[in-house]
Design an enzyme around this catalytic site. Structure first.
Site, mmCIF file in Angstrom:
data_model
loop_
_atom_site.group_PDB
_atom_site.id
_atom_site.type_symbol
_atom_site.label_atom_id
_atom_site.label_comp_id
_atom_site.label_asym_id
_atom_site.label_seq_id
_atom_site.Cartn_x
_atom_site.Cartn_y
_atom_site.Cartn_z
ATOM 1 N N SER A 61 0.832 -1.073 0.019
ATOM 2 C CA SER A 61 -0.087 0.124 0.033
ATOM 3 C C SER A 61 1.002 1.108 -0.021
ATOM 4 C CB SER A 61 -1.000 0.137 1.217
ATOM 5 O OG SER A 61 -1.573 -1.121 1.410
ATOM 6 N N GLU A 112 -4.300 -4.645 -6.384
ATOM 7 C CA GLU A 112 -4.569 -3.461 -7.002
ATOM 8 C C GLU A 112 -4.912 -2.397 -6.134
ATOM 9 O OE1 GLU A 112 -4.035 -5.151 -9.770
ATOM 10 O OE2 GLU A 112 -3.558 -3.846 -11.332
HETATM 11 C C1 LIG Z 1 -1.844 -12.586 -5.662
HETATM 12 C C2 LIG Z 1 -1.306 -11.249 -5.662
HETATM 13 C C3 LIG Z 1 -0.931 -10.771 -6.877
HETATM 14 C C4 LIG Z 1 -0.386 -9.474 -6.845
HETATM 15 N N1 LIG Z 1 0.176 -9.121 -8.248
HETATM 16 C C5 LIG Z 1 0.867 -7.691 -7.891
HETATM 17 C C6 LIG Z 1 1.582 -7.480 -9.143
HETATM 18 O O1 LIG Z 1 1.361 -7.846 -10.280
HETATM 19 N N2 LIG Z 1 2.304 -6.338 -9.107
HETATM 20 C C7 LIG Z 1 2.484 -5.463 -8.005
HETATM 21 O O2 LIG Z 1 3.233 -4.562 -7.799
HETATM 22 N N3 LIG Z 1 1.615 -5.990 -6.849
HETATM 23 C C8 LIG Z 1 1.225 -7.177 -6.762
HETATM 24 N N4 LIG Z 1 0.220 -7.504 -5.673
HETATM 25 C C9 LIG Z 1 0.475 -6.928 -4.314
HETATM 26 C C10 LIG Z 1 -0.463 -6.066 -3.813
HETATM 27 O O3 LIG Z 1 -1.011 -4.906 -4.682
HETATM 28 C C11 LIG Z 1 -0.678 -5.654 -2.387
HETATM 29 O O4 LIG Z 1 -0.635 -6.964 -1.525
HETATM 30 C C12 LIG Z 1 -1.450 -4.878 -1.900
HETATM 31 O O5 LIG Z 1 -1.302 -3.545 -2.443
HETATM 32 C C13 LIG Z 1 -1.676 -4.545 -0.558
HETATM 33 O O6 LIG Z 1 -0.235 -4.463 -0.104
HETATM 34 P P1 LIG Z 1 0.642 -5.159 1.079
HETATM 35 O O7 LIG Z 1 0.166 -6.818 0.858
HETATM 36 O O8 LIG Z 1 1.776 -4.943 1.301
HETATM 37 O O9 LIG Z 1 -0.361 -5.001 2.491
HETATM 38 P P2 LIG Z 1 0.114 -3.690 3.468
HETATM 39 O O10 LIG Z 1 0.289 -2.560 2.693
HETATM 40 O O11 LIG Z 1 0.960 -4.031 4.181
HETATM 41 O O12 LIG Z 1 -1.459 -3.420 4.379
HETATM 42 C C14 LIG Z 1 -1.711 -4.464 5.287
HETATM 43 C C15 LIG Z 1 -3.253 -3.892 5.832
HETATM 44 O O13 LIG Z 1 -3.306 -2.652 6.109
HETATM 45 C C16 LIG Z 1 -4.122 -1.812 5.634
HETATM 46 N N5 LIG Z 1 -3.645 -0.432 5.452
HETATM 47 C C17 LIG Z 1 -2.289 0.027 4.848
HETATM 48 N N6 LIG Z 1 -2.155 1.189 4.891
HETATM 49 C C18 LIG Z 1 -3.269 1.613 5.374
HETATM 50 C C19 LIG Z 1 -3.603 3.055 5.582
HETATM 51 N N7 LIG Z 1 -3.157 3.982 5.389
HETATM 52 N N8 LIG Z 1 -4.968 3.178 6.043
HETATM 53 C C20 LIG Z 1 -5.740 2.072 6.263
HETATM 54 N N9 LIG Z 1 -5.391 0.817 6.157
HETATM 55 C C21 LIG Z 1 -4.055 0.606 5.598
HETATM 56 C C22 LIG Z 1 -4.342 -2.439 4.297
HETATM 57 O O14 LIG Z 1 -5.502 -2.131 3.654
HETATM 58 C C23 LIG Z 1 -4.344 -4.079 4.681
HETATM 59 O O15 LIG Z 1 -5.540 -4.405 5.232
HETATM 60 C C24 LIG Z 1 -0.341 -8.812 -5.757
HETATM 61 C C25 LIG Z 1 -0.840 -9.359 -4.370
HETATM 62 C C26 LIG Z 1 -1.465 -10.679 -4.673
HETATM 63 C C27 LIG Z 1 -2.090 -11.019 -3.195
#
Ligand SMILES: Cc1cc2nc3c(=O)[nH]c(=O)nc-3n(C[C@H](O)[C@H](O)[C@H](O)COP(=O)(O)OP(=O)(O)OC[C@H]3O[C@@H](n4cnc5c(N)ncnc54)[C@H](O)[C@@H]3O)c2cc1C
Length: 386
Positions: free
Chosen positions: A131, A365
């Protein structure tokens, strides 16, 4: 709902629906359960021009607008959501190059992307951040006519099959705010030191691979800096992700639609207490709520696609569509599970798979929490009182 599609665009959607019925639905259960990459399906998609759908005709694509693209994604997801993942990152790359690329980059990449000779990947996320995009650490340092890249990317969909990956890097780690020091490199696998280091095992969204990507002293030509100017990467990637959010919203509609179709058929076959469960009002209410949510999700998705087609900024609309359609999908598949009773929990029934696929949609996304932040920010700008 009345659409704005031309006869030709409608024929393409019908062709995709037919392809899904003939080529995807009969084989997807086995491929999904064994987590096998759908080689044959992807080969046929390339032959039929799917990889050029959202690329302009000038570069050998079909030049579909986003409304048609959204309908195509819904049809594919109705068959198997993972297949929409195969083309999603591909069209994020083609969008980036068509919108921000230099003439030389357009000529070099777009015709090969349109045929599928090049397969596009899109990489922002890292092990330490998803994120919080501005916290990325992957570094690119200019050295004569090349960029030397070091770092690890995470969650790259199509990480193994992609030949060119739009990769967000830091070119100026001291920039304040951080996004001003970020750039997008069209990283090609042909250059040593850039590879998919491991495939991530997942709950659902199987078949299509999601990988870690390593840049280990990798050298990419400076000509692969998107648009030829440093410091633009964050805005470029954010503009592209609006297209990705339309794709994911449409996936939500397609997956939910399939869950609904299975449920309404099952409800008429399964009997309890002397009548089909569809005759129990509690089940009827579920079916009514499912269909209503799906229709609302479809309308929001098409509105977002039309906004993107108009050339206007679509962050609020794409955010709303993505938020609503994916949460609705999550609710609909859960209700489908209830309608199916114990059989919904069986691997022999498709509902079990839809139940495992849906959660990705509320994460990938940009999570639902992040969509709400984007929507609220956009609304506060639009409704500013002073
Ligand atoms: C199967 C799969 C395919 C993917 N494919 C791609 C890809 O092709 N390219 C790519 O770049 N990424 C990809 N992703 C990554 C995906 O975009 C991220 O997993 C997603 O953006 C969430 O980031 P994170 O997993 O680091 O969670 P984090 O950012 O660590 O978030 C953890 C939790 O905290 C919450 N949170 C975080 N910040 C805040 C805030 N400011 N306020 C409130 N809540 C918050 C989130 O909503 C979540 O519930 C993929 C993910 C998966 C699971």
């Amino acid at each position: 709902m009345a659409d704005t599609l031309t006869t030709e665009q409608r024929e393409i959607v019908a062709m995709v629906r037919d392809f899904v019925e003939r080529e995807i639905i009969p084989v997807e259960h086995d491929l999904e359960h064994d987590d096998i990459y759908p080689e044959d399906i992807v080969r046929k998609m390339k032959e039929l021009g799917f990889f050029g759908f959202a690329i302009s005709e000038q570069w050998g694509g079909a030049g579909l607008n986003y409304e048609t693209y959204a309908r195509v994604c819904e049809e594919i997801a109705r068959g198997w959501m993972s297949i929409t993942g195969v083309i999603n990152t591909h069209f994020l790359v083609s969008y980036l190059i068509e919108t921000f690329g230099t003439d030389e980059q357009k000529q070099r990449f777009l015709p090969k992307l349109a045929t599928g000779e090049h397969h596009g990947g899109y990489s922002m996320s890292e092990p330490g951040c998803g994120s919080d995009v501005q916290a990325i650490r992957t570094r690119a340092i200019r050295d004569d006519g090349e960029y030397v890249i070091n770092g690890t990317k995470m969650w790259a969909t199509n990480g193994e099959h992609a030949t060119v990956v739009a990769t967000l890097v830091k070119t100026d780690p001291d920039a304040k705010p951080a996004y001003r020091g970020m750039s997008c490199i069209l990283a090609e696998k042909q250059y040593r030191g850039f590879y998919a280091s491991r495939k991530i095992e997942k709950l659902g969204y199987k078949g299509v691979e999601t990988t870690e990507l390593v840049f280990d002293g990798n050298r990419q030509p400076a000509a692969n800096l998107l648009g030829g100017v440093e410091g633009q990467g964050f805005q470029q990637m954010m503009a592209a992700i609006e297209v990705g959010r339309i794709n994911v919203a449409a996936r939500g509609v397609g997956v939910a639609q399939r869950a609904f179709e299975l449920s309404i058929a099952y409800a008429q076959e399964r009997h309890t207490f002397g009548k089909p469960i569809a005759q129990h009002q509690a089940i009827q209410f579920k079916l009514a709520d499912m269909a209503t949510k799906i229709e609302a999700a479809r309308l929001l998705t098409l509105m977002a696609a039309r906004t993107k087609d108009s050339g206007e900024r679509a962050d609020v609309e794409a955010g709303m569509a993505k938020l609503f359609a994916t949460e609705a999908c999550f609710e609909v598949v859960t209700e489908a599970m209830r309608v199916h009773g114990g059989y919904g929990f069986s691997k022999e029934y498709l509902v079990e798979q839809l139940y495992r696929d849906a959660p990705l949609l509320i994460i990938g996304e940009g999570t639902s929490e992040i969509q709400r932040l984007i929507i609220a920010k956009g609304l506060l700008e639009r409704y500013k009182t002073r």
